[in-house]
Design a protein around this motif. Structure first.
Motif, mmCIF file in Angstrom:
data_model
loop_
_atom_site.group_PDB
_atom_site.id
_atom_site.type_symbol
_atom_site.label_atom_id
_atom_site.label_comp_id
_atom_site.label_asym_id
_atom_site.label_seq_id
_atom_site.Cartn_x
_atom_site.Cartn_y
_atom_site.Cartn_z
ATOM 1 N N ILE A 60 3.233 35.970 35.924
ATOM 2 C CA ILE A 60 4.412 35.502 35.204
ATOM 3 C C ILE A 60 4.979 34.314 35.965
ATOM 4 O O ILE A 60 5.220 34.397 37.167
ATOM 5 C CB ILE A 60 5.485 36.608 35.094
ATOM 6 C CG1 ILE A 60 4.967 37.804 34.305
ATOM 7 C CG2 ILE A 60 6.766 36.053 34.469
ATOM 8 C CD1 ILE A 60 5.886 39.015 34.316
ATOM 9 N N ASP A 61 5.169 33.202 35.275
ATOM 10 C CA ASP A 61 5.882 32.047 35.815
ATOM 11 C C ASP A 61 7.257 32.073 35.184
ATOM 12 O O ASP A 61 7.367 32.151 33.957
ATOM 13 C CB ASP A 61 5.208 30.727 35.425
ATOM 14 C CG ASP A 61 3.769 30.636 35.876
ATOM 15 O OD1 ASP A 61 3.396 31.341 36.828
ATOM 16 O OD2 ASP A 61 3.021 29.852 35.277
ATOM 17 N N ASN A 62 8.303 31.998 36.006
ATOM 18 C CA ASN A 62 9.647 32.083 35.444
ATOM 19 C C ASN A 62 10.557 31.051 36.082
ATOM 20 O O ASN A 62 10.493 30.825 37.280
ATOM 21 C CB ASN A 62 10.220 33.489 35.670
ATOM 22 C CG ASN A 62 11.235 33.863 34.632
ATOM 23 O OD1 ASN A 62 12.121 33.087 34.329
ATOM 24 N ND2 ASN A 62 11.116 35.056 34.097
ATOM 25 N N SER A 63 11.379 30.433 35.254
ATOM 26 C CA SER A 63 12.355 29.456 35.723
ATOM 27 C C SER A 63 13.607 29.573 34.874
ATOM 28 O O SER A 63 13.539 29.879 33.686
ATOM 29 C CB SER A 63 11.796 28.038 35.604
ATOM 30 O OG SER A 63 12.779 27.093 35.967
ATOM 31 N N ARG A 64 14.723 29.341 35.500
ATOM 32 C CA ARG A 64 15.983 29.369 34.763
ATOM 33 C C ARG A 64 16.198 28.110 33.932
ATOM 34 O O ARG A 64 17.178 28.024 33.205
ATOM 35 C CB ARG A 64 17.154 29.566 35.722
ATOM 36 C CG ARG A 64 17.230 30.978 36.274
ATOM 37 C CD ARG A 64 18.612 31.266 36.808
ATOM 38 N NE ARG A 64 18.742 32.618 37.277
ATOM 39 C CZ ARG A 64 19.129 33.643 36.531
ATOM 40 N NH1 ARG A 64 19.402 33.458 35.257
ATOM 41 N NH2 ARG A 64 19.239 34.840 37.045
ATOM 42 N N LYS A 65 15.300 27.143 34.031
ATOM 43 C CA LYS A 65 15.513 25.907 33.280
ATOM 44 C C LYS A 65 14.197 25.367 32.737
ATOM 45 O O LYS A 65 13.244 25.178 33.483
ATOM 46 C CB LYS A 65 16.159 24.841 34.165
ATOM 47 C CG LYS A 65 16.538 23.592 33.425
ATOM 48 C CD LYS A 65 17.358 22.673 34.303
ATOM 49 C CE LYS A 65 17.861 21.496 33.503
ATOM 50 N NZ LYS A 65 18.715 20.646 34.319
ATOM 51 N N ALA A 66 14.166 25.146 31.455
ATOM 52 C CA ALA A 66 13.093 24.413 30.789
ATOM 53 C C ALA A 66 13.796 23.374 29.916
ATOM 54 O O ALA A 66 14.386 23.725 28.901
ATOM 55 C CB ALA A 66 12.215 25.332 29.955
ATOM 56 N N VAL A 67 13.771 22.130 30.326
ATOM 57 C CA VAL A 67 14.548 21.086 29.652
ATOM 58 C C VAL A 67 14.133 20.873 28.203
ATOM 59 O O VAL A 67 14.876 20.310 27.418
ATOM 60 C CB VAL A 67 14.474 19.740 30.414
ATOM 61 C CG1 VAL A 67 15.118 19.870 31.777
ATOM 62 C CG2 VAL A 67 13.042 19.248 30.525
ATOM 63 N N TYR A 68 12.958 21.346 27.828
ATOM 64 C CA TYR A 68 12.435 21.135 26.481
ATOM 65 C C TYR A 68 12.668 22.317 25.551
ATOM 66 O O TYR A 68 12.233 22.306 24.415
ATOM 67 C CB TYR A 68 10.936 20.823 26.551
ATOM 68 C CG TYR A 68 10.173 21.792 27.402
ATOM 69 C CD1 TYR A 68 9.692 22.982 26.870
ATOM 70 C CD2 TYR A 68 9.968 21.536 28.744
ATOM 71 C CE1 TYR A 68 9.019 23.888 27.660
ATOM 72 C CE2 TYR A 68 9.285 22.435 29.537
ATOM 73 C CZ TYR A 68 8.812 23.605 29.001
ATOM 74 O OH TYR A 68 8.148 24.509 29.788
ATOM 75 N N GLY A 69 13.365 23.365 26.005
ATOM 76 C CA GLY A 69 13.680 24.484 25.123
ATOM 77 C C GLY A 69 13.333 25.824 25.740
ATOM 78 O O GLY A 69 12.925 25.918 26.900
#
Length: 166
Positions: A60-69
């Motif tokens: 699982i790759d997880n980030s609190r920010k995806a600028v594209y949605g």
């Protein structure tokens, strides 16, 4: 933190897709986006490796920010092929030109993405009451993502794989 706020849903989905319990978790994470998150003893970016009771492994790759949605994709690879579920978008039209390819961003908010899922959940619940049958999701299905999320945090702190006991 990130594991009980966001990734908990990925743990839930991983158990469902693998049709198996997660037996080990290893987390590597960092504060890459917002220093304020680090001040709260949390991270905003994580890479998570899972081992399942049936021998499968997952990532699982997880980030609190995806600028594209709101980015949620699934890829499952096996000896007989692969299955890929892409992000939901408002439409599936793409514009291709010499300047590049343009397409719609993923749906932004979870209510947009999962509207029909919430309706289906309510229908299943009411059907179980009406028909006096079991609901498709039980207490263990609610508890295990929390247990896994707590183990993820322990793995991050201790910088080692954590065995998940049932």
């Amino acid at each position: 933190g990130i594991f009980l706020d966001m990734t908990i849903h990925d743990f839930d989905m991983a158990r469902f897709l693998a049709d198996s319990e997660i037996t080990e978790i290893y987390v590597c994470g960092s504060v890459m986006i917002d220093p304020e998150i680090g001040k709260q003893n949390d991270i905003d970016t994580a890479l998570i490796t899972l081992k399942f009771a049936n021998g499968m492994i997952g990532n699982i790759d997880n980030s609190r920010k995806a600028v594209y949605g709101y980015d949620q994709r699934i890829e499952v690879f096996g000896s007989k092929g692969a299955v890929i579920a892409e992000n939901n978008t408002p439409h599936n039209t793409r514009f291709l030109s010499a300047d590049g390819i343009e397409t719609a961003k993923p749906l932004y908010f979870f209510l947009e993405r999962y509207h029909q899922s919430f309706i289906n959940e309510m229908k299943a619940f009411f059907s179980a009451i009406r028909d006096k049958t079991d609901v498709p999701v039980n207490g263990t299905d609610g508890l295990m993502p929390v247990v896994i999320g707590l183990a993820a945090n322990q793995s991050l702190i201790e910088n080692k794989p954590i065995q998940i006991m049932y």
